[in-house]
Design an enzyme around this catalytic site. Sequence first.
Site, PDB file in Angstrom:
ATOM      1  N   LYS A   1       0.086  15.306 -10.017  1.00 22.39           N
ATOM      2  CA  LYS A   1       1.033  14.899 -11.056  1.00 22.39           C
ATOM      3  C   LYS A   1       2.074  15.988 -11.327  1.00 22.39           C
ATOM      4  O   LYS A   1       3.237  15.686 -11.615  1.00 22.39           O
ATOM      5  CB  LYS A   1       0.278  14.545 -12.336  1.00 22.39           C
TER       6      LYS A   1
ATOM      7  N   ASP B   1       0.867  -1.178   0.000  1.00 23.96           N
ATOM      8  CA  ASP B   1       0.000   0.000   0.000  1.00 23.96           C
ATOM      9  C   ASP B   1       0.903   1.227   0.000  1.00 23.96           C
ATOM     10  O   ASP B   1       1.575   1.513   0.994  1.00 23.96           O
ATOM     11  CB  ASP B   1      -0.894  -0.009   1.239  1.00 23.96           C
TER      12      ASP B   1
ATOM     13  N   TYR C   1      -6.095  16.304  -9.233  1.00 25.58           N
ATOM     14  CA  TYR C   1      -5.315  15.274  -9.939  1.00 25.58           C
ATOM     15  C   TYR C   1      -4.113  15.913 -10.632  1.00 25.58           C
ATOM     16  O   TYR C   1      -2.983  15.426 -10.522  1.00 25.58           O
ATOM     17  CB  TYR C   1      -6.193  14.560 -10.972  1.00 25.58           C
TER      18      TYR C   1
ATOM     19  N   SER D   1       1.758  11.907 -15.693  1.00 20.97           N
ATOM     20  CA  SER D   1       0.648  12.058 -16.630  1.00 20.97           C
ATOM     21  C   SER D   1       0.838  13.323 -17.449  1.00 20.97           C
ATOM     22  O   SER D   1       1.479  14.287 -16.988  1.00 20.97           O
ATOM     23  CB  SER D   1      -0.678  12.147 -15.869  1.00 20.97           C
TER      24      SER D   1
END
Length: 281
Positions: free
Chosen positions: A155, A58, A151, A137
């Site tokens: 990134k 994890d 998000y 990304s």
Amino acid sequence: MTAVLITGCSSGIGLETALAFARRGDRVHACVRTPGTARDLLDRARAEHLTLDVPLLDVTDDTSVTAAVEAVTEAHGPVEVLVNNAGIDRTGPVETMPPDLARTLLETNFWGPARLARAVLPGMRARGGGVIVNVSSLAGRTYAVPHGGFYAASKAALGALSEALYAEVRPYGIRVVCLEPGSFASALRHETPAGPGPYHADHAWLDGFLARVAEGAADCAEVAEAILAAAADPGTPLHTAVGKDAEAALPSLSGLSYEQWLPAFLAHAQSLTGPRPGPGE
């Protein structure tokens, strides 16, 4: 044989990357977070007569990260290639996105790679080399879309961390690569229900656009091949775009302010999804 540790291998990019390294004959530790989620990976590995380990890890838990890295080190020596692939994607307005969801994004997409890098670096320094591949990304290099702020922030932060890390560990013979894929057919993106509030319709509209984009997503095996190439080629640039859409998008932003870019993005999104809802709709 190279000792390779990959996070997020239950599906998508991580699964394809684990198989790609295993085909090369490396000692692959294909980590998954939840027991029972590696069935597809193990079935495909058996079908190809490939050998790999599937430990639980994890990335949001310090103890789990330490235990996984120590287990690999005890079995095969220091990790030589780390692929930080585990990640999640959720959308939501900056004002109303649930704080626990926003924190989970940052814990997984930013702090997860940081934890793994910190855990493997002592061993890499001891052996005089290693490679860390951070799977970021396109969203971390381009302008953020509405409802994609958390998000994109996770990134972009990973990209900045990769830059600093690159400069810090290079004298020890350790390489860092930050791959920035465009749209690929992974299990990463999940729609976030657009809850009640002033942004409800706009959020739902944006998720509809992202779903349309995902319909034309490329094969995750392309990213896996890029990861293998980055691990093998010392000439791989720190920031490396992957996919035709990513390679095309970055140059197109040159010289454009956000105020110039946003109308073009909205026009494109509306061409796929219909008119953007107005305030209060």
